[in-house]
Design a protein around this motif. Structure first.
Motif, PDB file in Angstrom:
ATOM      1  N   ALA A   1       0.988  -1.618   0.061  1.00  0.00           N
ATOM      2  CA  ALA A   1       0.089   0.260  -0.233  1.00  0.00           C
ATOM      3  C   ALA A   1       0.632   1.329  -0.375  1.00  0.00           C
ATOM      4  O   ALA A   1       0.754   1.938  -1.061  1.00  0.00           O
ATOM      5  CB  ALA A   1      -0.965   0.303   1.455  1.00  0.00           C
ATOM      6  N   LEU A   2       1.907   1.241   0.802  1.00  0.00           N
ATOM      7  CA  LEU A   2       2.743   2.506   0.918  1.00  0.00           C
ATOM      8  C   LEU A   2       3.661   2.442  -0.005  1.00  0.00           C
ATOM      9  O   LEU A   2       3.701   3.671  -0.861  1.00  0.00           O
ATOM     10  CB  LEU A   2       4.278   2.396   1.793  1.00  0.00           C
ATOM     11  N   PHE A   3       4.230   1.569  -1.026  1.00  0.00           N
ATOM     12  CA  PHE A   3       4.644   1.320  -3.138  1.00  0.00           C
ATOM     13  C   PHE A   3       3.282   2.331  -3.401  1.00  0.00           C
ATOM     14  O   PHE A   3       4.002   3.177  -4.302  1.00  0.00           O
ATOM     15  CB  PHE A   3       4.825   0.162  -3.116  1.00  0.00           C
ATOM     16  N   THR A   4       2.444   1.983  -3.765  1.00  0.00           N
ATOM     17  CA  THR A   4       0.873   2.211  -3.891  1.00  0.00           C
ATOM     18  C   THR A   4       1.289   3.933  -3.761  1.00  0.00           C
ATOM     19  O   THR A   4       0.400   4.877  -4.668  1.00  0.00           O
ATOM     20  CB  THR A   4      -0.061   1.755  -4.473  1.00  0.00           C
ATOM     21  N   LEU A   5       0.920   4.483  -2.876  1.00  0.00           N
ATOM     22  CA  LEU A   5       0.907   5.497  -2.586  1.00  0.00           C
ATOM     23  C   LEU A   5       2.007   6.372  -2.926  1.00  0.00           C
ATOM     24  O   LEU A   5       1.620   8.014  -3.714  1.00  0.00           O
ATOM     25  CB  LEU A   5       0.523   5.860  -1.043  1.00  0.00           C
ATOM     26  N   GLY A   6       2.562   6.185  -2.503  1.00  0.00           N
ATOM     27  CA  GLY A   6       4.810   6.471  -3.518  1.00  0.00           C
ATOM     28  C   GLY A   6       4.278   6.691  -5.095  1.00  0.00           C
ATOM     29  O   GLY A   6       4.974   7.420  -5.357  1.00  0.00           O
ATOM     30  N   PHE A   7       4.172   5.505  -5.736  1.00  0.00           N
ATOM     31  CA  PHE A   7       3.928   5.631  -6.903  1.00  0.00           C
ATOM     32  C   PHE A   7       2.511   6.737  -7.547  1.00  0.00           C
ATOM     33  O   PHE A   7       3.479   7.655  -8.684  1.00  0.00           O
ATOM     34  CB  PHE A   7       3.352   3.720  -7.617  1.00  0.00           C
ATOM     35  N   ALA A   8       1.616   6.486  -6.827  1.00  0.00           N
ATOM     36  CA  ALA A   8       1.244   7.801  -6.867  1.00  0.00           C
ATOM     37  C   ALA A   8       1.064   9.538  -6.812  1.00  0.00           C
ATOM     38  O   ALA A   8       1.082  10.279  -7.649  1.00  0.00           O
ATOM     39  CB  ALA A   8      -0.698   7.566  -6.469  1.00  0.00           C
TER      40      ALA A   8
ATOM     41  N   PHE B   1       7.829   2.732   0.436  1.00  0.00           N
ATOM     42  CA  PHE B   1       7.521   4.410   0.198  1.00  0.00           C
ATOM     43  C   PHE B   1       8.224   5.404  -1.184  1.00  0.00           C
ATOM     44  O   PHE B   1       7.794   5.864  -1.987  1.00  0.00           O
ATOM     45  CB  PHE B   1       6.888   5.331   0.966  1.00  0.00           C
ATOM     46  N   ILE B   2       9.121   5.825  -0.219  1.00  0.00           N
ATOM     47  CA  ILE B   2      10.393   6.085  -1.235  1.00  0.00           C
ATOM     48  C   ILE B   2      10.991   4.859  -2.266  1.00  0.00           C
ATOM     49  O   ILE B   2      10.812   6.148  -3.591  1.00  0.00           O
ATOM     50  CB  ILE B   2      11.629   6.351  -0.539  1.00  0.00           C
ATOM     51  N   GLN B   3      10.626   4.016  -2.327  1.00  0.00           N
ATOM     52  CA  GLN B   3      11.035   2.787  -3.558  1.00  0.00           C
ATOM     53  C   GLN B   3       9.394   3.547  -5.009  1.00  0.00           C
ATOM     54  O   GLN B   3      10.041   3.463  -6.356  1.00  0.00           O
ATOM     55  CB  GLN B   3      11.543   1.511  -3.460  1.00  0.00           C
ATOM     56  N   GLY B   4       8.148   3.819  -4.448  1.00  0.00           N
ATOM     57  CA  GLY B   4       7.355   3.533  -5.228  1.00  0.00           C
ATOM     58  C   GLY B   4       7.549   5.515  -5.469  1.00  0.00           C
ATOM     59  O   GLY B   4       6.919   5.793  -6.607  1.00  0.00           O
ATOM     60  N   PHE B   5       8.126   6.328  -4.574  1.00  0.00           N
ATOM     61  CA  PHE B   5       8.089   7.551  -5.135  1.00  0.00           C
ATOM     62  C   PHE B   5       8.576   7.718  -6.410  1.00  0.00           C
ATOM     63  O   PHE B   5       8.588   8.296  -7.670  1.00  0.00           O
ATOM     64  CB  PHE B   5       8.101   8.491  -4.103  1.00  0.00           C
ATOM     65  N   PHE B   6      10.296   7.044  -6.435  1.00  0.00           N
ATOM     66  CA  PHE B   6      10.985   7.828  -7.423  1.00  0.00           C
ATOM     67  C   PHE B   6      11.005   6.449  -8.437  1.00  0.00           C
ATOM     68  O   PHE B   6      11.219   6.300  -9.900  1.00  0.00           O
ATOM     69  CB  PHE B   6      12.078   6.979  -6.364  1.00  0.00           C
ATOM     70  N   GLY B   7      10.094   5.126  -8.265  1.00  0.00           N
ATOM     71  CA  GLY B   7       9.757   4.762  -9.709  1.00  0.00           C
ATOM     72  C   GLY B   7       8.815   4.895 -10.337  1.00  0.00           C
ATOM     73  O   GLY B   7       8.701   4.762 -11.763  1.00  0.00           O
ATOM     74  N   ALA B   8       8.002   5.632 -10.169  1.00  0.00           N
ATOM     75  CA  ALA B   8       7.113   6.668 -10.686  1.00  0.00           C
ATOM     76  C   ALA B   8       7.479   6.826 -11.868  1.00  0.00           C
ATOM     77  O   ALA B   8       7.397   7.532 -13.079  1.00  0.00           O
ATOM     78  CB  ALA B   8       6.353   7.367 -10.033  1.00  0.00           C
ATOM     79  N   ALA B   9       8.738   8.005 -11.541  1.00  0.00           N
ATOM     80  CA  ALA B   9       9.601   8.679 -12.403  1.00  0.00           C
ATOM     81  C   ALA B   9       9.692   8.471 -13.658  1.00  0.00           C
ATOM     82  O   ALA B   9       9.208   8.714 -15.171  1.00  0.00           O
ATOM     83  CB  ALA B   9      11.330   9.145 -11.974  1.00  0.00           C
TER      84      ALA B   9
ATOM     85  N   GLY C   1     -10.088  -2.720  -6.532  1.00  0.00           N
ATOM     86  CA  GLY C   1      -9.975  -4.196  -6.867  1.00  0.00           C
ATOM     87  C   GLY C   1      -8.681  -5.361  -7.046  1.00  0.00           C
ATOM     88  O   GLY C   1      -9.189  -6.168  -6.363  1.00  0.00           O
ATOM     89  N   MET C   2      -8.220  -4.684  -8.368  1.00  0.00           N
ATOM     90  CA  MET C   2      -7.329  -6.084  -8.558  1.00  0.00           C
ATOM     91  C   MET C   2      -6.158  -5.684  -7.370  1.00  0.00           C
ATOM     92  O   MET C   2      -5.481  -6.644  -7.059  1.00  0.00           O
ATOM     93  CB  MET C   2      -6.487  -5.181  -9.371  1.00  0.00           C
ATOM     94  N   PHE C   3      -5.898  -3.982  -6.635  1.00  0.00           N
ATOM     95  CA  PHE C   3      -5.095  -4.106  -5.698  1.00  0.00           C
ATOM     96  C   PHE C   3      -5.468  -4.928  -4.168  1.00  0.00           C
ATOM     97  O   PHE C   3      -4.818  -5.438  -3.462  1.00  0.00           O
ATOM     98  CB  PHE C   3      -4.703  -3.034  -5.181  1.00  0.00           C
ATOM     99  N   SER C   4      -6.747  -4.840  -3.782  1.00  0.00           N
ATOM    100  CA  SER C   4      -6.604  -5.933  -2.946  1.00  0.00           C
ATOM    101  C   SER C   4      -6.494  -7.833  -3.420  1.00  0.00           C
ATOM    102  O   SER C   4      -6.323  -8.067  -1.991  1.00  0.00           O
ATOM    103  CB  SER C   4      -8.090  -5.785  -3.291  1.00  0.00           C
ATOM    104  N   PHE C   5      -6.347  -8.124  -4.299  1.00  0.00           N
ATOM    105  CA  PHE C   5      -6.148  -8.896  -4.694  1.00  0.00           C
ATOM    106  C   PHE C   5      -4.665  -9.166  -4.530  1.00  0.00           C
ATOM    107  O   PHE C   5      -4.565  -9.900  -3.847  1.00  0.00           O
ATOM    108  CB  PHE C   5      -6.673  -9.005  -5.882  1.00  0.00           C
ATOM    109  N   LEU C   6      -4.457  -8.049  -4.936  1.00  0.00           N
ATOM    110  CA  LEU C   6      -2.963  -8.590  -4.933  1.00  0.00           C
ATOM    111  C   LEU C   6      -1.902  -8.385  -3.620  1.00  0.00           C
ATOM    112  O   LEU C   6      -1.153  -9.317  -3.048  1.00  0.00           O
ATOM    113  CB  LEU C   6      -1.742  -7.055  -5.326  1.00  0.00           C
ATOM    114  N   THR C   7      -2.612  -7.491  -2.877  1.00  0.00           N
ATOM    115  CA  THR C   7      -2.656  -7.519  -0.929  1.00  0.00           C
ATOM    116  C   THR C   7      -2.175  -8.946  -0.403  1.00  0.00           C
ATOM    117  O   THR C   7      -1.808  -8.752   0.545  1.00  0.00           O
ATOM    118  CB  THR C   7      -2.770  -6.422  -0.246  1.00  0.00           C
ATOM    119  N   SER C   8      -3.258  -9.200  -1.030  1.00  0.00           N
ATOM    120  CA  SER C   8      -4.260 -10.871   0.308  1.00  0.00           C
ATOM    121  C   SER C   8      -4.164 -12.282  -0.336  1.00  0.00           C
ATOM    122  O   SER C   8      -3.896 -12.578  -0.224  1.00  0.00           O
ATOM    123  CB  SER C   8      -5.603 -10.483   0.286  1.00  0.00           C
TER     124      SER C   8
END
Length: 270
Positions: free
Chosen positions: A57-64, A111-119, A233-240
């Protein structure tokens, strides 16, 4: 003229397509490759599996958040520097993740990885738009999207077998390798596509004002909500999914990829 001719030659190179494909693979690999290792990570960090779910969830938040930030930055400072900075810190963060001994550091690093991975993810489209005409741009984007769809299907297989034969740390070593490889390939082959005369001074106030103007358009808000709920919905599946299959149904981590592919195949079909 020399720069124009150089760009024309690079655009025809298969290596150019390969580099863009590797860049497109980084975010899905970072999301899906460590899914089979959720329970191993939870055991090593002495937390429950739900805490490990939060790392995705934190990776996705950073990515967004990163997508909102890196787009305007690339318009001001160029495409290539943003891709290089993003992928380099993405790779460095992957290495730091192998050294953590508590879940809190793991969460912030993801979170940091998601933030910079979005670049690279957000600038990739802009780079293609700079280099190609409308029709060829659509063709190139289709090829890149194909690669980015294949990556999440293969990632759980790769991650499962890496965790089985080595350790979940090896998953992040692989991510670091691909990040560093991407930096070297971009330095070698990818041109700067955004000319200096087309760049605009960076202003946070202007950026925020532009985003606010978009939110006043009902059609934009509607599409954003539809896309957001769909991905939720898709990320609910990914996390669980890995926890349900591995912990509840006793599936071996290296076999999780087979079940993941079946779920994703149905999702793609519908």
């Amino acid at each position: 003229m020399l720069q124009t001719e150089k760009i024309r030659q690079i655009k025809k190179s298969p290596v150019f397509i390969l580099i863009l494909g590797i860049l497109a693979m980084l975010p899905p690999l970072a999301i899906d490759m460590y899914l089979p290792s959720f329970l191993d990570i939870a055991r090593d960090l002495d937390v429950n599996a739900e805490k490990v779910q939060n790392t995705l969830a934190l990776f996705t938040l950073g990515f967004a958040a990163g997508q909102l930030f890196w787009g305007p930055v690339a318009d001001s400072f160029g495409r290539k520097p943003v891709i290089l900075i993003g992928t380099l810190i993405f790779a460095a963060t992957a290495l730091f993740l192998t050294e953590v001994d508590n879940i809190h550091d793991f969460l912030w690093l993801r979170f940091i990885q998601g933030f910079f991975g979005a670049a690279s993810a957000v600038v990739l489209g802009a780079l293609l738009r700079d280099l190609f005409s409308k029709n060829y741009f659509s063709k190139m984007m289709s090829m890149i999207m194909l690669v980015s769809m294949i990556a999440p299907l293969l990632a759980p297989f790769i991650g499962g077998y890496l965790a089985k034969f080595f350790h979940w740390h090896s998953i992040f070593y692989v991510l670091a390798f691909f990040g560093i490889l991407s930096c070297l390939l971009v330095l070698w082959k990818i041109p700067e596509s955004h000319a200096h005369e087309k760049r605009v001074p960076f202003s946070l106030r202007v950026v925020l004002r532009n985003f606010a103007s978009l939110l006043r358009v009902k059609a934009v808000v509607g599409y954003v909500l539809c896309g957001g709920f769909s991905f939720a919905g898709m990320f609910s599946f990914l996390t669980s999914g890995s926890i349900v299959y591995i912990d509840i149904y006793g599936i071996a981590p290296e076999n999780f990829g087979y079940f993941f592919v079946m779920n994703m195949t149905v999702l793609i079909a519908f």
